[in-house]
Enzyme design. Structure first.
Site, PDB file in Angstrom:
ATOM      1  CD  GLU A 134      -1.914  -2.258   1.504  1.00 22.94           C
ATOM      2  OE1 GLU A 134      -0.778  -2.541   1.928  1.00 22.94           O
ATOM      3  OE2 GLU A 134      -2.834  -3.057   1.471  1.00 22.94           O
ATOM      4  N   PRO A 135       1.925   1.389   0.736  1.00 22.50           N
ATOM      5  CG  PRO A 135       3.458   1.320   2.510  1.00 22.50           C
ATOM      6  CD  PRO A 135       2.526   0.440   1.689  1.00 22.50           C
TER       7      PRO A 135
END
Length: 99
Positions: free
Chosen positions: A51-52
């Site tokens: 996700e980052p």
């Protein structure tokens, strides 16, 4: 999901996984890095992947939208514009009110 005879989820791969979308981006995103907290099982000691990068990639779209708004203001056009996805060069030029 694929369930076995005991009811355990046996789904393989990421077919059902949905990455966060731009609308799910928090208005304020504060993080704190942990010092001296190694994770030997991670890739090169990393603790997270996934996700980052997606969430940080949204900053590019946000910057593009701000730049388009500024270009439209300079051109005397309305601040309201449509930016279709994917953002092609032609779509960006139309959004900037250049053509």
């Amino acid at each position: 999901p694929l369930m076995d005879a005991r009811g355990a989820d046996r789904t393989q791969g990421v077919w059902e996984y949905k990455p966060p979308m731009a609308a799910e981006m928090p208005r304020e995103f504060s993080v704190e890095l942990l010092r001296d907290n190694p994770f030997p099982k991670g890739i090169l000691g990393s603790k997270a992947v996934g996700e980052p990068p997606f969430m940080l990639a949204y900053s590019v779209l946000g910057a593009v939208k701000k730049a388009i708004g500024s270009a439209r203001k300079d051109a005397g056009a309305s601040q309201v514009f449509n930016l279709p996805m994917p953002c092609t060069p032609d779509a960006l030029q139309r959004a900037c009110a250049v053509t």
